[in-house]
Design a protein around this motif. Structure first.
Motif, mmCIF file in Angstrom:
data_model
loop_
_atom_site.group_PDB
_atom_site.id
_atom_site.type_symbol
_atom_site.label_atom_id
_atom_site.label_comp_id
_atom_site.label_asym_id
_atom_site.label_seq_id
_atom_site.Cartn_x
_atom_site.Cartn_y
_atom_site.Cartn_z
ATOM 1 N N LEU A 141 -2.457 14.841 38.725
ATOM 2 C CA LEU A 141 -2.176 15.053 40.136
ATOM 3 C C LEU A 141 -0.733 15.455 40.389
ATOM 4 C CD1 LEU A 141 -4.065 11.989 41.703
ATOM 5 C CD2 LEU A 141 -4.882 14.347 41.468
ATOM 6 N N THR A 142 0.139 15.267 39.410
ATOM 7 C CA THR A 142 1.568 15.517 39.591
ATOM 8 C C THR A 142 1.977 16.929 39.218
ATOM 9 O OG1 THR A 142 1.962 14.634 37.368
ATOM 10 C CG2 THR A 142 2.108 13.096 39.209
ATOM 11 N N VAL A 143 1.073 17.731 38.694
ATOM 12 C CA VAL A 143 1.370 19.107 38.260
ATOM 13 C C VAL A 143 0.445 20.051 39.008
ATOM 14 C CG1 VAL A 143 1.563 20.676 36.284
ATOM 15 C CG2 VAL A 143 2.050 18.243 35.989
ATOM 16 N N GLU A 144 0.964 21.202 39.347
ATOM 17 C CA GLU A 144 0.160 22.190 40.065
ATOM 18 C C GLU A 144 -1.077 22.581 39.256
ATOM 19 O OE1 GLU A 144 2.506 25.520 41.103
ATOM 20 O OE2 GLU A 144 3.873 24.390 42.417
ATOM 21 N N VAL A 145 -2.142 22.812 39.987
ATOM 22 C CA VAL A 145 -3.415 23.128 39.332
ATOM 23 C C VAL A 145 -3.327 24.451 38.577
ATOM 24 C CG1 VAL A 145 -5.870 23.544 39.727
ATOM 25 C CG2 VAL A 145 -4.661 21.827 41.084
ATOM 26 N N ASP A 146 -2.608 25.433 39.132
ATOM 27 C CA ASP A 146 -2.504 26.741 38.469
ATOM 28 C C ASP A 146 -1.792 26.631 37.131
ATOM 29 O OD1 ASP A 146 -3.780 27.804 40.651
ATOM 30 O OD2 ASP A 146 -1.927 28.465 41.640
ATOM 31 N N GLN A 147 -0.749 25.821 37.078
ATOM 32 C CA GLN A 147 -0.025 25.659 35.821
ATOM 33 C C GLN A 147 -0.894 24.963 34.772
ATOM 34 O OE1 GLN A 147 3.713 23.645 36.257
ATOM 35 N NE2 GLN A 147 4.231 23.754 34.077
ATOM 36 N N GLN A 148 -1.652 23.980 35.197
ATOM 37 C CA GLN A 148 -2.567 23.327 34.255
ATOM 38 C C GLN A 148 -3.633 24.287 33.752
ATOM 39 O OE1 GLN A 148 -3.734 19.161 35.236
ATOM 40 N NE2 GLN A 148 -2.705 19.528 37.199
ATOM 41 N N GLN A 149 -4.125 25.131 34.638
ATOM 42 C CA GLN A 149 -5.149 26.089 34.236
ATOM 43 C C GLN A 149 -4.597 27.102 33.249
ATOM 44 O OE1 GLN A 149 -8.266 25.746 34.936
ATOM 45 N NE2 GLN A 149 -8.950 27.622 33.924
ATOM 46 N N LEU A 150 -3.365 27.535 33.439
ATOM 47 C CA LEU A 150 -2.754 28.473 32.486
ATOM 48 C C LEU A 150 -2.617 27.849 31.109
ATOM 49 C CD1 LEU A 150 0.047 30.111 34.689
ATOM 50 C CD2 LEU A 150 -2.083 31.155 33.911
ATOM 51 N N LEU A 151 -2.172 26.588 31.058
ATOM 52 C CA LEU A 151 -2.055 25.920 29.759
ATOM 53 C C LEU A 151 -3.422 25.708 29.129
ATOM 54 C CD1 LEU A 151 -0.102 24.590 27.755
ATOM 55 C CD2 LEU A 151 -0.457 22.430 28.974
#
Length: 368
Positions: A168-178
């Motif tokens: 919840l502390t990291v943007e969803v787009d950044q998690q999806q890229l990783l």
């Protein structure tokens, strides 16, 4: 000049207002980036001499009826290792290698030096979510993860990758890229990748603990443990493809060749020989002159009897007695030439001429 009570009261009001704004902002942030689930109190483990992080390896007792599965991951496995969240029962026994706070390179170091006495039937590597904060770029995180995966594949035969739990502390787009970068690395190395993100909707805050990073023991971790068991079972027992039914062979169809039926009168084609001519009349015979055969057929001719047919442009009567000239006496009743020594030069037909005449002739034909 000393300041009075009004000044001190105004300063106190300003501090109270700032504190109130700070509380409102903190409450707003916590309501967005924190979960509502509960998590156990963290127990302290021994620190590893290789990475300086807490590390723990738990191996199950050997059971001949169960397949041994080793799970390698970070702090998301802490609740399972400490026994707060049990793994589902079944035909699988799980060994856990947990290094809280470790990135891909630190997990690789612990994996290479782990004392595992027997070869696991399957190895599940949880994608390191700590690279969201430890790596500077997505490409750097992908390169470190490739090294981790290569070390795991070089040590054990059956390796697969599972997705990390969302934060919840990291943007969803950044998690999806990783996540997509880890998927590409696994696909390039021929390793299966199992996604977990769809099982943790971001609007269900009770799936996470208050820090917004770890899953809650009450709601989130049971789902995560069940997914690990399902992935291990699917990886060890791939579904057998269903046999496709044999294609039905239809009997050969009988080919019907259409028949062309022509009704009506058939047009006589014109002769291709330029030296031959033909006249066709209804109810009449055909008059053909062929220089190669030198025979003239005339039967019920369309030529009027008043015309004179001449050979060599010399008109003669039908009773000419010139030498070598055929006469009507040289033609029999059937119209054949009886005197073969005669040299026909001309013949004419009068109004009383015969209807059937056949002459062997040579020369040109003309009308007058």
């Amino acid at each position: 000049m000393p300041r009075g009570k009004s000044f001190r009261r105004s300063e106190a009001a300003k501090k109270n207002l700032a504190s109130l704004r700070m509380c409102i902002l903190l409450f707003f942030c916590l309501s967005i980036e924190s979960g509502t689930g509960k998590r156990h109190a963290v127990k302290q483990w021994h620190k590893s001499l290789l990475t300086g992080r807490q590390h723990k390896l738990v191996l199950p007792c050997e059971s001949p009826d169960k397949k041994f599965v080793l799970v390698v991951g970070d702090s998301h496995l802490r609740a399972i290792v400490d026994g707060f969240v049990p793994m589902p029962e079944g035909s699988l026994s799980f060994g856990l290698m947990c290094t809280p706070g470790a990135c891909a390179m630190e997990l690789r170091t612990e994996l290479l030096h782990a004392a595992v006495p027997r070869t696991p039937d399957a190895v599940l590597v949880i994608a390191p979510s700590n690279n969201l904060t430890s790596s500077r770029t997505i490409d750097e995180a992908g390169a470190d993860f490739a090294k981790l995966l290569l070390s795991a594949c070089s040590r054990w035969p059956n390796v697969c990758v599972t997705d990390f739990a969302p934060r919840l502390t990291v943007e969803v787009d950044q998690q999806q890229l990783l996540r997509e970068e880890f998927r590409r690395v696994a696909a390039r190395m021929g390793v299966r990748f199992f996604s977990f993100a769809d099982h943790f909707p971001m609007d269900r805050l009770k799936l996470w603990s208050k820090d917004g990073v770890h899953l809650s023991d009450s709601d989130g971790m049971p789902i995560f443990a069940g997914l690990l068991w399902s992935v291990a079972y699917e990886f060890l027992h791939p579904p057998t493809p269903k046999p496709q039914p044999a294609p039905r062979t239809s009997p050969p169809r009988r080919q019907v060749v259409p028949k062309v039926v022509v009704k009506g009168e058939v047009t006589v084609p014109r002769p291709s020989n330029p030296f031959e001519w033909t006249v066709v009349g209804k109810g009449r015979k055909v008059i053909v002159y062929t220089p190669s055969s030198s025979v003239l057929w005339c039967q019920h001719s369309l030529i009027p009897t008043r015309h004179i047919l001449t050979f060599g442009h010399t008109p003669l009567s039908s009773t000419s007695d010139a030498e070598g000239t055929p006469s009507t006496s040289d033609i029999d009743a059937e119209g054949h030439l009886t005197n073969l020594n005669a040299n026909p030069s001309s013949v004419d037909f009068d109004a009383r001429g015969s209807d059937n005449v056949q002459l062997a002739c040579a020369g040109s034909v003309g009308f007058r």
